[in-house]
Design a protein around this motif. Sequence first.
Motif, PDB file in Angstrom:
ATOM      1  N   GLY A  67       0.803  -1.214   0.000  1.00  0.00           N
ATOM      2  CA  GLY A  67       0.000   0.000   0.000  1.00  0.00           C
ATOM      3  C   GLY A  67       0.835   1.262   0.000  1.00  0.00           C
ATOM      4  N   ARG A  68       1.974   1.236  -0.707  1.00  0.00           N
ATOM      5  CA  ARG A  68       2.889   2.371  -0.708  1.00  0.00           C
ATOM      6  C   ARG A  68       3.144   2.861  -2.131  1.00  0.00           C
ATOM      7  NH1 ARG A  68       7.434   1.579   3.966  1.00  0.00           N
ATOM      8  NH2 ARG A  68       6.119   0.595   5.536  1.00  0.00           N
ATOM      9  N   GLU A  69       3.579   4.095  -2.219  1.00  0.00           N
ATOM     10  CA  GLU A  69       3.968   4.670  -3.503  1.00  0.00           C
ATOM     11  C   GLU A  69       5.354   4.160  -3.884  1.00  0.00           C
ATOM     12  OE1 GLU A  69       5.190   9.040  -5.394  1.00  0.00           O
ATOM     13  OE2 GLU A  69       4.545   8.860  -3.294  1.00  0.00           O
ATOM     14  N   LEU A  70       5.524   3.788  -5.144  1.00  0.00           N
ATOM     15  CA  LEU A  70       6.837   3.376  -5.632  1.00  0.00           C
ATOM     16  C   LEU A  70       7.588   4.603  -6.137  1.00  0.00           C
ATOM     17  CD1 LEU A  70       8.691   0.876  -6.320  1.00  0.00           C
ATOM     18  CD2 LEU A  70       7.874   1.183  -8.665  1.00  0.00           C
ATOM     19  N   VAL A  71       8.773   4.847  -5.553  1.00  0.00           N
ATOM     20  CA  VAL A  71       9.646   5.932  -6.003  1.00  0.00           C
ATOM     21  C   VAL A  71      10.828   5.284  -6.707  1.00  0.00           C
ATOM     22  CG1 VAL A  71      11.042   7.901  -5.315  1.00  0.00           C
ATOM     23  CG2 VAL A  71       8.927   7.398  -4.087  1.00  0.00           C
ATOM     24  N   ARG A  72      10.995   5.589  -7.977  1.00  0.00           N
ATOM     25  CA  ARG A  72      11.991   4.882  -8.794  1.00  0.00           C
ATOM     26  C   ARG A  72      13.172   5.785  -9.132  1.00  0.00           C
ATOM     27  NH1 ARG A  72      10.555   1.685 -14.442  1.00  0.00           N
ATOM     28  NH2 ARG A  72      12.651   0.927 -14.930  1.00  0.00           N
ATOM     29  N   LEU A  73      14.361   5.297  -8.816  1.00  0.00           N
ATOM     30  CA  LEU A  73      15.606   5.949  -9.219  1.00  0.00           C
ATOM     31  C   LEU A  73      16.219   5.095 -10.317  1.00  0.00           C
ATOM     32  CD1 LEU A  73      17.933   7.959  -8.985  1.00  0.00           C
ATOM     33  CD2 LEU A  73      18.846   6.582  -7.100  1.00  0.00           C
ATOM     34  N   GLN A  74      16.110   5.556 -11.555  1.00  0.00           N
ATOM     35  CA  GLN A  74      16.677   4.831 -12.686  1.00  0.00           C
ATOM     36  C   GLN A  74      18.138   5.216 -12.845  1.00  0.00           C
ATOM     37  OE1 GLN A  74      15.369   2.392 -14.936  1.00  0.00           O
ATOM     38  NE2 GLN A  74      17.588   2.343 -15.286  1.00  0.00           N
ATOM     39  N   CYS A  75      19.024   4.250 -12.679  1.00  0.00           N
ATOM     40  CA  CYS A  75      20.454   4.530 -12.769  1.00  0.00           C
ATOM     41  C   CYS A  75      20.904   4.506 -14.231  1.00  0.00           C
ATOM     42  CB  CYS A  75      21.252   3.508 -11.966  1.00  0.00           C
ATOM     43  SG  CYS A  75      20.899   3.553 -10.192  1.00  0.00           S
ATOM     44  N   TYR A  76      21.965   5.238 -14.495  1.00  0.00           N
ATOM     45  CA  TYR A  76      22.538   5.299 -15.833  1.00  0.00           C
ATOM     46  C   TYR A  76      23.992   5.735 -15.705  1.00  0.00           C
ATOM     47  CZ  TYR A  76      21.234  10.181 -14.980  1.00  0.00           C
ATOM     48  OH  TYR A  76      21.059  11.425 -14.409  1.00  0.00           O
ATOM     49  N   ALA A 121      12.245   9.224  -0.296  1.00  0.00           N
ATOM     50  CA  ALA A 121      12.101   8.035   0.545  1.00  0.00           C
ATOM     51  C   ALA A 121      12.417   8.340   2.005  1.00  0.00           C
ATOM     52  CB  ALA A 121      13.008   6.919   0.028  1.00  0.00           C
ATOM     53  N   LEU A 122      13.400   9.192   2.240  1.00  0.00           N
ATOM     54  CA  LEU A 122      13.747   9.552   3.612  1.00  0.00           C
ATOM     55  C   LEU A 122      12.651  10.385   4.269  1.00  0.00           C
ATOM     56  CD1 LEU A 122      17.546  10.494   3.501  1.00  0.00           C
ATOM     57  CD2 LEU A 122      16.495   8.531   4.600  1.00  0.00           C
ATOM     58  N   GLU A 123      12.022  11.246   3.489  1.00  0.00           N
ATOM     59  CA  GLU A 123      11.012  12.137   4.051  1.00  0.00           C
ATOM     60  C   GLU A 123       9.755  11.388   4.460  1.00  0.00           C
ATOM     61  OE1 GLU A 123      11.850  16.437   1.890  1.00  0.00           O
ATOM     62  OE2 GLU A 123      10.632  14.934   0.847  1.00  0.00           O
ATOM     63  N   GLN A 124       9.366  10.380   3.690  1.00  0.00           N
ATOM     64  CA  GLN A 124       8.148   9.625   3.989  1.00  0.00           C
ATOM     65  C   GLN A 124       8.419   8.125   3.879  1.00  0.00           C
ATOM     66  OE1 GLN A 124       5.611  12.050   1.118  1.00  0.00           O
ATOM     67  NE2 GLN A 124       4.189  11.804   2.823  1.00  0.00           N
ATOM     68  N   PRO A 125       9.239   7.591   4.769  1.00  0.00           N
ATOM     69  CA  PRO A 125       9.637   6.179   4.649  1.00  0.00           C
ATOM     70  C   PRO A 125       8.487   5.201   4.847  1.00  0.00           C
ATOM     71  CG  PRO A 125      10.359   7.082   6.747  1.00  0.00           C
ATOM     72  CD  PRO A 125       9.858   8.240   5.936  1.00  0.00           C
ATOM     73  N   SER A 126       7.452   5.595   5.592  1.00  0.00           N
ATOM     74  CA  SER A 126       6.344   4.672   5.834  1.00  0.00           C
ATOM     75  C   SER A 126       5.329   4.659   4.702  1.00  0.00           C
ATOM     76  CB  SER A 126       5.637   5.036   7.146  1.00  0.00           C
ATOM     77  OG  SER A 126       5.095   6.345   7.067  1.00  0.00           O
ATOM     78  N   ASP A 127       5.498   5.556   3.736  1.00  0.00           N
ATOM     79  CA  ASP A 127       4.530   5.668   2.649  1.00  0.00           C
ATOM     80  C   ASP A 127       5.106   5.302   1.293  1.00  0.00           C
ATOM     81  OD1 ASP A 127       2.585   6.625   4.424  1.00  0.00           O
ATOM     82  OD2 ASP A 127       3.298   8.685   4.198  1.00  0.00           O
ATOM     83  N   ARG A 128       6.406   4.995   1.245  1.00  0.00           N
ATOM     84  CA  ARG A 128       7.046   4.809  -0.055  1.00  0.00           C
ATOM     85  C   ARG A 128       7.960   3.593  -0.070  1.00  0.00           C
ATOM     86  NH1 ARG A 128       8.260  11.299  -0.573  1.00  0.00           N
ATOM     87  NH2 ARG A 128       6.296  11.841  -1.589  1.00  0.00           N
ATOM     88  N   VAL A 129       8.116   3.022  -1.266  1.00  0.00           N
ATOM     89  CA  VAL A 129       9.116   1.993  -1.534  1.00  0.00           C
ATOM     90  C   VAL A 129      10.095   2.587  -2.538  1.00  0.00           C
ATOM     91  CG1 VAL A 129       9.557  -0.264  -2.597  1.00  0.00           C
ATOM     92  CG2 VAL A 129       7.586   0.047  -1.081  1.00  0.00           C
TER      93      VAL A 129
END
Length: 293
Positions: A67-76, A121-129
């Motif tokens: 039940g969390r928002e996915l925050v994606r860091l695409q590496c390159y 992710a640090l700001e809202q760790p309980s709401d995000r992956v």
Amino acid sequence: MPVRRLPAGLGGPPALASALRDAQYIASDDLATATFLALSLQKPLLLEGAPGVGKTEGAKALASIMGRELVRLQCYEGIDASAAMYEWNFPRQMLAIRQAGDDYVNLYSDEFLIARPILQALEQPSDRVLLIDEIDRADHEFEAFLLEFLSDFTLSIPERGTMRAVEPPIVVLTSNRTRELHEALRRRCVYHWIDYPDPALEASIVMMRASTVAHDTAHKVVAAVGQLREQPLAKPPGVAETVEWAEAATLLHQQGATWPRAFARAIGVVLKDQDDLEFIAPQVDALLERVAS
């Protein structure tokens, strides 16, 4: 070591696997166990495997069942810390200075801070992956930067000090293993290798993801993809290509194409490299005849 309390219904690998299946993702027992341990022990989950085996989709499904928002860091190649952590909105800072005149302006307040995935992710760790995708594409310097974050989930902002997550965020890293990751990064994670699924499992994935594909068709396309993966291809097909090929061939069959010609005509859905297409062209009919018989 702290243990995270998981949501009701996710109290073990079997329950986690069942929840992932409900989210349209079939996880092996080993993957469900690794994921359960990473969640419970509050450690990052490192998923390695060939492209197209479902690493990123696994992170998306995990975010869904949590039940969390996915925050994606695409590496390159060449990615730097500002793209991953934060940056200051310089044009807006300059505008604020001009508008303020002689008045004081705090240029490092929240209104000028652009949060990138790690800070989010640090700001809202309980709401995000947090998904750090294809970490192997980044360079060693960026990988070293990640060590501080993954060690204690802190982030240093020189203008504001050190930010610390109130609880460890859920972090998933993926790697296609184009290069070896540093041992220090691996030590901080729960590791799992995702291989191509066995034929029965891949057929189940096809039928789950493509409801219009018949049971027999799913097994035939999985057999054909299995033979393609045994060839020296530049880009072997992943699971997503298997699903798409089954859907495309079924669509052509519904338009009047016979088996196995429907598979052959849709070959560009499963092979997406010109050299691979030229290599397989002389043998595609024989290959498809074998799996269609």
